[in-house]
Design an enzyme around this catalytic site. Sequence first.
Site, PDB file in Angstrom:
ATOM      1  N   ASP A  16       0.836  -1.197   0.000  1.00  0.00           N
ATOM      2  CA  ASP A  16       0.000   0.000   0.000  1.00  0.00           C
ATOM      3  C   ASP A  16       0.874   1.250   0.000  1.00  0.00           C
ATOM      4  O   ASP A  16       1.950   1.250   0.589  1.00  0.00           O
ATOM      5  CB  ASP A  16      -0.884  -0.027   1.257  1.00  0.00           C
ATOM      6  CG  ASP A  16      -2.223   0.616   0.994  1.00  0.00           C
ATOM      7  OD1 ASP A  16      -2.397   1.221  -0.082  1.00  0.00           O
ATOM      8  OD2 ASP A  16      -3.093   0.505   1.864  1.00  0.00           O
ATOM      9  N   ASN A  64      -9.632  -2.986  -7.666  1.00  0.00           N
ATOM     10  CA  ASN A  64      -8.745  -2.038  -8.339  1.00  0.00           C
ATOM     11  C   ASN A  64      -9.140  -1.765  -9.782  1.00  0.00           C
ATOM     12  O   ASN A  64      -8.650  -0.813 -10.388  1.00  0.00           O
ATOM     13  CB  ASN A  64      -7.289  -2.537  -8.306  1.00  0.00           C
ATOM     14  CG  ASN A  64      -6.686  -2.451  -6.920  1.00  0.00           C
ATOM     15  OD1 ASN A  64      -5.783  -3.182  -6.575  1.00  0.00           O
ATOM     16  ND2 ASN A  64      -7.216  -1.552  -6.091  1.00  0.00           N
TER      17      ASN A  64
END
EC number: 2.5.1.-
Lengths: 245, 470
Positions: A16, A64
């Site tokens: 991340d 995503n």
Amino acid sequence: MGVVMAVPRHVACVMDGNGRWAALRSLPRTAGHEAAEAAVMDVIEAARSSGVTWLSLYAFSTENWRRPAVEVDVLMRLVRRAIRKHAPVLHARGVRCRFLGMSDPRIPAPLVRDVADLMTLTRDNRRMTLTVAFDHGGRRDIVEAARSLIRSALPADQVTEASFAEHLPYSDTPDVDLVIRTSGEQRISNFMLWQVAYAEWIFPQVLWPDFRATHFRECLDAYRRRRRRFGDVGRTATTTGEGPR
Amino acid sequence: MSRTTPQESADVFGPDSILRRLVGQARWALPVVRATLLEAAHPQIGAALMEHSTFLTHPWRRLRNTATSARRILDPDPRVRDREVVRLNRLHARMSGTDAQGRPYDATDRDARAWVVATLFESTVTMCRLGGEVLDADAMRRLYDEHRTFLALIDGGSDRLPATLPEFWPYYDHVVEHRLENNEAVGVILYRLLADVPAPPALRARPELWVMGRSVAGPLATAIIVASLPESFSRRVALPDLPGARTLMRSTYLAAALATRYLPESLTRVETFMGLAGAGADPWASVRRQAGKAAALVRLLTPAAEDDGETVRSADRFFAEVLDQTGDGYLRWPDLAAMAREVATRLDLGEHDEERLFQAYAAWWRELQTALDGDGDGRVTRHEYAAAAASLPGSGLIKVADVLFDVTDADDDGAIDADEYHNLFRTAFQRDLADGGGTSYSRGAFVRQFVSFMSGQQHSSAYASLLSQA
């Protein structure tokens, strides 16, 4: 037990912070993904040399796909380039590579082929298994396992945790011992839901493109300290993470 | 004795059959290829080969099926034998028509069948001679009788072959000198098949290596076959006679004979090489695995080409690899019949199921013809197919999928389990990315996958290996 558990068998990383890393430098988000490649290779090497035998990386979630098409497109190209660039090294180091997910038809065909080639090339390697969760969703895997279970027509009272787990993709994967999620975010984000049931979680503040072998070893140390403290008060290793930090 | 009738129960070849021993040896491939060439020169057989056979596009599959078939006919168990004979006759009964010069041909023609057996006998004798083996008068007679028995099994009688050896040689010379011709099939086998033979499945993963090896081995193989043919035939067909070719041919036969005699039997058995042609678990599995890994590495190391026009290419490749089974550049009935034949062979179908499968394919062919054959010439060109491929999946194709499901589902439980799947595709279940995997296939999933594969919309490695394996 303390010796056995000194090194986690299965470490998973939620990578991340690429976008934030780029934003801090006034770069396009894709520059963050590009910079992530070095971190990935560093962590793979660090994990291998510290004796971790299973490493999982969360590269791309089913959610995503909602990102801008251009970013997704660039990401796909980056992954393909990275695979082609690093395949020989990964193979030489005895890393078996597997991809978890990879079912969306939007994934470009050349990438699918390269991924298949990488898996073919490295399938007999045994030093470490690298699982790349790409186009992955933890719930989807569980639903798929349920479907497969129903198709096998196993009577309901014979379904156990173990027999259910056999229907998950890559059912030989052991439970995750340690999850590292960079950039300080503290969420699961639908990542390998079944396998992280008993995992320790560590949330370093560093953004993923800056994450290096030293950070990885710090995380392993932190994991070891937690485990030792459990040992001191005589608890079993499979307790969930409510212990003192 | 002019007619040998097959006995119902006994092992007609006897326990010490010479033919059975030879068929198990890998070197028997040499006389088989030689005999195939002599057969192709026969007007009836040449025409049937050109029209129906997939040997040009799928030589390895053809070789494997032929070897399996011969072994079944030679099987001591009469049930295995008779079943195979009936199957072969059904298969050949579907092949008839007229050749390019308008002459009728028929794959069940009795003279043609006698000639097939005659060439096999003569080629086997040639193999023994060139291998330096002594065939005494008694062994020779037994070998000839076994071939006549073979013919009697597949043809119901052996009266088209001379009854005794002394009568055989004049018959053979007569056919070579007066019946054989220099036809298209001979040219295709000699100059196209051996020069363009695709890689066997075990080595498919390394095409570049195969092409390099083939450019040397292809002409050598041609030279070896040509040099071993009867002189009078070579003269009439004007085959090249190069210096050294005879020596090479003799050395090859001798080496094969010596290898068979002195190497461990397990190495020279035909099964060892069948594995190379892609059948089952075998000593080649690890070779294939290694070759697969090497090829993956090569592909990963080759600079990536930019990937536009991928879809156009794949439609063309699909046409060439899956649809055009006979390799003539067109989609015609023999192409679809070849697919049905391959499926029927793999599943070892009985007469009823086989008939259903052919009917379904025939219905699909009629549908394709109506929808795609724009100029009405009885064949569908690549362009006609490409232009309409998207609108293809019609009821005919779904019917084929349906019947395919029925015949694959041997135990009729409404699902295809791992064993049934393996019989059809020769691979284990794969955790299919699109369908989520599992341990059995429902009818719906099977039909959906088949239809999307056959209409070229979705790639499936299982179907590709079933229908495009060379």
